[in-house]
Design a protein around this motif. Structure first.
Motif, PDB file in Angstrom:
ATOM      1  N   ASP A  83       0.796  -1.216   0.000  1.00  0.00           N
ATOM      2  CA  ASP A  83       0.000   0.000   0.000  1.00  0.00           C
ATOM      3  C   ASP A  83       0.842   1.286   0.000  1.00  0.00           C
ATOM      4  OD1 ASP A  83       0.996  -0.512   2.506  1.00  0.00           O
ATOM      5  OD2 ASP A  83      -0.779   0.212   3.572  1.00  0.00           O
ATOM      6  N   VAL A  84       2.182   1.155  -0.072  1.00  0.00           N
ATOM      7  CA  VAL A  84       3.058   2.327  -0.042  1.00  0.00           C
ATOM      8  C   VAL A  84       3.464   2.687  -1.464  1.00  0.00           C
ATOM      9  CG1 VAL A  84       5.251   3.230   0.800  1.00  0.00           C
ATOM     10  CG2 VAL A  84       3.918   1.688   2.230  1.00  0.00           C
ATOM     11  N   GLN A  85       3.329   3.964  -1.797  1.00  0.00           N
ATOM     12  CA  GLN A  85       3.752   4.453  -3.107  1.00  0.00           C
ATOM     13  C   GLN A  85       4.937   5.390  -2.891  1.00  0.00           C
ATOM     14  OE1 GLN A  85       0.789   6.648  -5.231  1.00  0.00           O
ATOM     15  NE2 GLN A  85       2.058   6.873  -7.050  1.00  0.00           N
ATOM     16  N   TYR A  86       6.115   4.983  -3.393  1.00  0.00           N
ATOM     17  CA  TYR A  86       7.335   5.758  -3.213  1.00  0.00           C
ATOM     18  C   TYR A  86       7.488   6.764  -4.346  1.00  0.00           C
ATOM     19  CZ  TYR A  86       8.892   2.360   0.268  1.00  0.00           C
ATOM     20  OH  TYR A  86       8.999   1.580   1.384  1.00  0.00           O
ATOM     21  N   LEU A  87       7.826   7.987  -4.000  1.00  0.00           N
ATOM     22  CA  LEU A  87       8.207   8.985  -4.981  1.00  0.00           C
ATOM     23  C   LEU A  87       9.708   8.885  -5.248  1.00  0.00           C
ATOM     24  CD1 LEU A  87       6.108  12.017  -3.718  1.00  0.00           C
ATOM     25  CD2 LEU A  87       5.563  10.394  -5.540  1.00  0.00           C
ATOM     26  N   HIS A  88      10.456   8.530  -4.227  1.00  0.00           N
ATOM     27  CA  HIS A  88      11.893   8.261  -4.346  1.00  0.00           C
ATOM     28  C   HIS A  88      12.244   7.198  -3.310  1.00  0.00           C
ATOM     29  CE1 HIS A  88      16.194   8.701  -4.706  1.00  0.00           C
ATOM     30  NE2 HIS A  88      16.265   8.861  -3.392  1.00  0.00           N
ATOM     31  N   ARG A  89      12.986   6.188  -3.727  1.00  0.00           N
ATOM     32  CA  ARG A  89      13.370   5.128  -2.794  1.00  0.00           C
ATOM     33  C   ARG A  89      14.889   5.054  -2.767  1.00  0.00           C
ATOM     34  NH1 ARG A  89      10.651  -0.662  -1.751  1.00  0.00           N
ATOM     35  NH2 ARG A  89      11.849  -1.080   0.119  1.00  0.00           N
ATOM     36  N   GLY A  90      15.495   5.599  -1.721  1.00  0.00           N
ATOM     37  CA  GLY A  90      16.949   5.624  -1.576  1.00  0.00           C
ATOM     38  C   GLY A  90      17.463   4.652  -0.532  1.00  0.00           C
ATOM     39  N   ILE A  91      16.598   4.171   0.360  1.00  0.00           N
ATOM     40  CA  ILE A  91      16.997   3.207   1.376  1.00  0.00           C
ATOM     41  C   ILE A  91      16.770   1.817   0.817  1.00  0.00           C
ATOM     42  CG2 ILE A  91      16.581   2.334   3.696  1.00  0.00           C
ATOM     43  CD1 ILE A  91      15.582   5.137   4.427  1.00  0.00           C
ATOM     44  N   ALA A  92      17.857   1.057   0.714  1.00  0.00           N
ATOM     45  CA  ALA A  92      17.758  -0.295   0.151  1.00  0.00           C
ATOM     46  C   ALA A  92      16.933  -1.172   1.083  1.00  0.00           C
ATOM     47  CB  ALA A  92      19.142  -0.885  -0.050  1.00  0.00           C
ATOM     48  N   GLY A  93      15.954  -1.821   0.525  1.00  0.00           N
ATOM     49  CA  GLY A  93      15.112  -2.717   1.315  1.00  0.00           C
ATOM     50  C   GLY A  93      15.087  -4.107   0.730  1.00  0.00           C
ATOM     51  N   ARG A  94      16.086  -4.430  -0.077  1.00  0.00           N
ATOM     52  CA  ARG A  94      16.101  -5.742  -0.732  1.00  0.00           C
ATOM     53  C   ARG A  94      16.547  -6.821   0.247  1.00  0.00           C
ATOM     54  NH1 ARG A  94      20.674  -3.050  -3.241  1.00  0.00           N
ATOM     55  NH2 ARG A  94      22.614  -4.048  -2.594  1.00  0.00           N
ATOM     56  N   SER A  95      16.138  -8.017  -0.054  1.00  0.00           N
ATOM     57  CA  SER A  95      16.520  -9.154   0.769  1.00  0.00           C
ATOM     58  C   SER A  95      18.004  -9.439   0.578  1.00  0.00           C
ATOM     59  CB  SER A  95      15.712 -10.390   0.370  1.00  0.00           C
ATOM     60  OG  SER A  95      14.345 -10.144   0.574  1.00  0.00           O
ATOM     61  N   PHE A  96      18.616 -10.041   1.599  1.00  0.00           N
ATOM     62  CA  PHE A  96      20.032 -10.362   1.507  1.00  0.00           C
ATOM     63  C   PHE A  96      20.320 -11.632   2.299  1.00  0.00           C
ATOM     64  CE2 PHE A  96      19.711  -7.985   5.424  1.00  0.00           C
ATOM     65  CZ  PHE A  96      20.568  -8.645   6.280  1.00  0.00           C
ATOM     66  N   GLN A  97      21.469 -12.216   1.992  1.00  0.00           N
ATOM     67  CA  GLN A  97      21.995 -13.324   2.784  1.00  0.00           C
ATOM     68  C   GLN A  97      23.509 -13.215   2.781  1.00  0.00           C
ATOM     69  OE1 GLN A  97      20.869 -17.317   1.781  1.00  0.00           O
ATOM     70  NE2 GLN A  97      21.860 -18.131   3.589  1.00  0.00           N
ATOM     71  N   ARG A  98      24.085 -13.087   3.957  1.00  0.00           N
ATOM     72  CA  ARG A  98      25.529 -13.030   4.133  1.00  0.00           C
ATOM     73  C   ARG A  98      25.984 -14.354   4.728  1.00  0.00           C
ATOM     74  NH1 ARG A  98      28.976  -9.718   1.811  1.00  0.00           N
ATOM     75  NH2 ARG A  98      28.267  -7.594   1.887  1.00  0.00           N
ATOM     76  N   ARG A  99      27.144 -14.790   4.304  1.00  0.00           N
ATOM     77  CA  ARG A  99      27.690 -16.067   4.774  1.00  0.00           C
ATOM     78  C   ARG A  99      29.102 -15.811   5.288  1.00  0.00           C
ATOM     79  NH1 ARG A  99      28.577 -21.365   1.009  1.00  0.00           N
ATOM     80  NH2 ARG A  99      30.007 -22.351   2.429  1.00  0.00           N
ATOM     81  N   PHE A 100      29.367 -16.247   6.517  1.00  0.00           N
ATOM     82  CA  PHE A 100      30.677 -16.079   7.130  1.00  0.00           C
ATOM     83  C   PHE A 100      31.228 -17.455   7.491  1.00  0.00           C
ATOM     84  CE2 PHE A 100      28.284 -12.252   8.158  1.00  0.00           C
ATOM     85  CZ  PHE A 100      29.156 -11.251   7.783  1.00  0.00           C
ATOM     86  N   GLU A 101      32.452 -17.750   7.066  1.00  0.00           N
ATOM     87  CA  GLU A 101      33.136 -18.971   7.480  1.00  0.00           C
ATOM     88  C   GLU A 101      33.760 -18.676   8.838  1.00  0.00           C
ATOM     89  OE1 GLU A 101      33.895 -21.992   5.864  1.00  0.00           O
ATOM     90  OE2 GLU A 101      32.721 -21.548   4.078  1.00  0.00           O
ATOM     91  N   ILE A 102      33.466 -19.511   9.824  1.00  0.00           N
ATOM     92  CA  ILE A 102      34.040 -19.297  11.149  1.00  0.00           C
ATOM     93  C   ILE A 102      34.880 -20.512  11.526  1.00  0.00           C
ATOM     94  CG2 ILE A 102      32.282 -17.684  11.931  1.00  0.00           C
ATOM     95  CD1 ILE A 102      30.878 -19.906  13.345  1.00  0.00           C
ATOM     96  N   ALA A 103      35.864 -20.287  12.365  1.00  0.00           N
ATOM     97  CA  ALA A 103      36.807 -21.334  12.740  1.00  0.00           C
ATOM     98  C   ALA A 103      36.153 -22.332  13.697  1.00  0.00           C
ATOM     99  CB  ALA A 103      38.032 -20.709  13.404  1.00  0.00           C
ATOM    100  N   ASP A 104      36.839 -23.451  13.879  1.00  0.00           N
ATOM    101  CA  ASP A 104      36.376 -24.447  14.841  1.00  0.00           C
ATOM    102  C   ASP A 104      36.317 -23.837  16.231  1.00  0.00           C
ATOM    103  OD1 ASP A 104      36.268 -26.386  12.875  1.00  0.00           O
ATOM    104  OD2 ASP A 104      38.321 -27.064  13.247  1.00  0.00           O
ATOM    105  N   HIS A 105      35.362 -24.248  17.003  1.00  0.00           N
ATOM    106  CA  HIS A 105      35.174 -23.855  18.405  1.00  0.00           C
ATOM    107  C   HIS A 105      34.791 -22.385  18.571  1.00  0.00           C
ATOM    108  CE1 HIS A 105      36.881 -27.741  19.052  1.00  0.00           C
ATOM    109  NE2 HIS A 105      38.031 -27.371  18.539  1.00  0.00           N
ATOM    110  N   VAL A 106      34.326 -21.713  17.515  1.00  0.00           N
ATOM    111  CA  VAL A 106      33.826 -20.343  17.632  1.00  0.00           C
ATOM    112  C   VAL A 106      32.308 -20.426  17.690  1.00  0.00           C
ATOM    113  CG1 VAL A 106      33.618 -18.093  16.515  1.00  0.00           C
ATOM    114  CG2 VAL A 106      35.790 -19.312  16.459  1.00  0.00           C
ATOM    115  N   LYS A 107      31.735 -19.825  18.718  1.00  0.00           N
ATOM    116  CA  LYS A 107      30.288 -19.876  18.950  1.00  0.00           C
ATOM    117  C   LYS A 107      29.714 -18.464  18.988  1.00  0.00           C
ATOM    118  CE  LYS A 107      30.554 -24.307  19.885  1.00  0.00           C
ATOM    119  NZ  LYS A 107      30.889 -25.044  18.729  1.00  0.00           N
TER     120      LYS A 107
END
Length: 158
Positions: A83-107
């Motif tokens: 229901d929102v009509q944007y006249l200008h959209r400058g704030i990114a609202g897209r979906s994302f997924q970040r992946r981080f490799e972490i070492a053994d025994h890191v919680k």
């Protein structure tokens, strides 16, 4: 310029380095890097780390943090506002997924969202049996010797 490295020779000549070689091979196959949302990784102590991600516009319910073995996934799924009509959209609202490799025994020990900044606290917890330990050296009497018994096989004629 990107050069693909061939780790097959290392797999043939090394034993026990499988995990490290798999990580190197995965890093060499990395797709194009998406730089959104921006993040920092900070070492905040001897065994403590912090990931800070700028996720402006996302609420706590729209963010998910999951740890599977040595991989930390951070994803954001924005709820649709039809229901929102944007006249200008400058704030990114897209979906994302970040992946981080972490070492053994890191919680992951905690996470928080304050003023559009998601912070994830990590701690390396080495199990007691893997920590270095000092072995006491005894002085004085020699260690008692145990009497060895010789087992003789019975001789049978063929």
């Amino acid at each position: 310029m990107r050069t693909n490295l061939d780790f097959s020779t290392l797999f043939r000549s090394s034993i026990g380095f499988d995990r490290m070689l798999n990580v190197l091979e995965a890093a060499s196959r990395a797709d194009t890097v998406d730089n959104w949302p921006p993040y920092d990784i900070v070492k905040s102590g001897e065994d403590a780390y912090r990931i800070a991600m700028a996720v402006a516009g996302f609420t706590q319910d729209e963010l998910t943090i999951t740890q599977e073995q040595n991989i930390l996934f951070v994803s954001g799924q924005k709820a649709n506002a039809d229901d929102v009509q944007y006249l200008h959209r400058g704030i990114a609202g897209r979906s994302f997924q970040r992946r981080f490799e972490i070492a053994d025994h890191v919680k992951v020990v905690g996470a928080g969202l304050v003023n559009g900044l998601l912070t994830i606290d990590l701690k390396r917890e080495i199990p007691e049996e893997m920590k270095p330990r000092q072995i006491a050296i005894s002085t004085g009497e020699a260690l008692p010797t145990t009497e060895t018994k010789q087992i003789e096989a019975s001789k049978e004629a063929a």
